[in-house]
Every structure is written in structure tokens, then in C-alpha cells.
Scaffold this motif. Structure first.
Motif, short mmCIF file in Angstrom:
data_model
loop_
_atom_site.label_atom_id
_atom_site.label_comp_id
_atom_site.label_asym_id
_atom_site.label_seq_id
_atom_site.Cartn_x
_atom_site.Cartn_y
_atom_site.Cartn_z
N SER A 83 -0.42 6.97 -1.91
CA SER A 83 -0.58 8.33 -2.41
C SER A 83 0.82 8.94 -2.43
CB SER A 83 -1.50 9.16 -1.52
OG SER A 83 -2.84 8.74 -1.65
N VAL A 84 1.15 9.58 -3.54
CA VAL A 84 2.45 10.20 -3.70
C VAL A 84 2.20 11.63 -4.16
CG1 VAL A 84 4.64 10.13 -4.96
CG2 VAL A 84 3.46 8.00 -4.38
N PHE A 85 2.81 12.61 -3.43
CA PHE A 85 2.62 13.99 -3.86
C PHE A 85 3.81 14.86 -3.50
CE2 PHE A 85 0.60 13.55 0.25
CZ PHE A 85 0.93 14.70 0.94
N LEU A 102 5.33 10.04 0.46
CA LEU A 102 4.95 8.69 0.05
C LEU A 102 4.11 8.13 1.19
CD1 LEU A 102 5.17 6.15 -1.74
CD2 LEU A 102 7.35 5.66 -0.58
N VAL A 103 2.82 7.99 0.97
CA VAL A 103 1.90 7.60 2.03
C VAL A 103 1.25 6.26 1.70
CG1 VAL A 103 -0.12 8.28 3.40
CG2 VAL A 103 1.40 10.05 2.45
N PRO A 104 1.56 5.22 2.47
CA PRO A 104 0.85 3.95 2.29
C PRO A 104 -0.64 4.17 2.59
CG PRO A 104 2.80 3.65 3.66
CD PRO A 104 2.57 5.13 3.52
N ARG A 105 -1.49 3.59 1.77
CA ARG A 105 -2.93 3.79 1.95
C ARG A 105 -3.62 2.46 2.22
NH1 ARG A 105 -5.21 8.37 -0.03
NH2 ARG A 105 -6.89 7.63 1.32
N PHE A 106 -4.63 2.53 3.05
CA PHE A 106 -5.41 1.37 3.43
C PHE A 106 -6.88 1.70 3.25
CE2 PHE A 106 -1.41 1.38 5.66
CZ PHE A 106 -0.95 0.09 5.46
N THR A 107 -7.67 0.72 2.90
CA THR A 107 -9.09 0.93 2.62
C THR A 107 -9.79 1.70 3.72
OG1 THR A 107 -9.12 -1.09 1.31
CG2 THR A 107 -11.25 -0.24 2.06
N ASP A 108 -9.47 1.43 4.97
CA ASP A 108 -10.17 2.06 6.09
C ASP A 108 -9.42 3.24 6.71
OD1 ASP A 108 -8.13 0.55 7.14
OD2 ASP A 108 -9.33 -0.36 8.72
#
Length: 136
Positions: A83-85, A102-108
Motif C-alpha cells: 500500500s502506498v499513500f 510505503l507499507v508492505p502488505r501480507f494476506t493476514d
């Protein structure tokens, strides 16, 4: 440099941060209150409030750094996505220095960036489209 700005002080090396990347125009460092591991802030070295409506070179440099750091985070953390904002104006929060999250995202993960959705009203959207095209 704004002496009262935490991000200016980090960019100048007067305040510590976990710097992942830096060049002559930008610096990227880990958020000290991350939403997820690897949550990074990318900021221009100069004190500006926004990167979308300022100098073209600043916005380009910031988003080039976002891409560079995302590649490094991708390699190390192997996230499911990012996610980038960027927020400007009075909504920016506690630091009025332009920054991109800049946020790394994971399914859980428990990260929530929800946007309420509305239906388009054809007359309104047509007028808005025309107005923006003319402004551009």
C-alpha cells in the motif's frame, strides 16, 4: 531546513532514523510506529508540504525512491503486495513535511485502508471530467 521539523532533522542527519536509502533529493527510513514490518517513509530532503502539486523534480524523485525501496523490501520481506499513500494539507498528521508511506502488505495483516464507496452520478461525473480535462 525547518529546525522544528522532525523529517528535516532526519534528512540533515541531526536526528536518528533507520535509513534504508538516500540520495541527493530524498531519504527513506523506517516508520518509528510501523503498521507492518518494513513500513517506510519516503521524504524529500527539502521541506515541502506536498509532492503532487510542487516541483515536478521533487515528486519524480520521491516516487523513484518509492520504487527503489519497494524493490528492496520485496526482495527481503517477500510481501503479498504494497500500500502506498501520500496525504497533504491539514490531513497530513503530526509532521507537515511531505512524505509517502510505503507499507508492505501480507494476506493476514491487520492493516486497514478502507475507502467508503459511492455511486457515480453521471451528470456530476461528466462535468467533473470536463472541468479536470480543461484544467490539465
Amino acid at each position: 531546513m525547518d529546525d522544528d521539523c522532525a523529517f528535516c532533522r532526519i534528512a540533515a542527519g541531526d536526528r536518528s532514523a533507520h535509513v534504508l536509502y538516500e540520495d541527493e533529493r530524498t531519504i527513506a527510513f523506517l516508520d518509528h510506529q510501523p503498521a507492518e514490518a518494513g513500513h517506510t517513509l519516503v521524504v524529500p530532503r527539502t521541506h515541502v508540504e506536498g509532492v503532487l502539486t510542487g516541483e515536478d523534480e521533487t515528486g519524480t524523485a520521491v516516487f523513484d525512491t518509492v520504487r527503489t525501496v519497494a524493490a528492496g523490501l520485496e526482495s527481503v520481506l517477500e510481501p503479498d503486495g504494497f500500500s502506498v499513500f501520500h496525504t497533504t494539507g491539514p490531513l497530513v498528521g503530526t509532521v507537515e513535511h511531505a512524505h509517502v508511506h510505503l507499507v508492505p502488505r501480507f494476506t493476514d495483516d491487520d492493516v486497514s485502508l478502507s475507502l467508503p464507496r459511492k455511486q457515480l452520478v453521471e451528470d456530476e461525473v461528466a462535468a467533473l471530467t470536463d472541468d479536470v480535462r480543461e484544467a490539465i
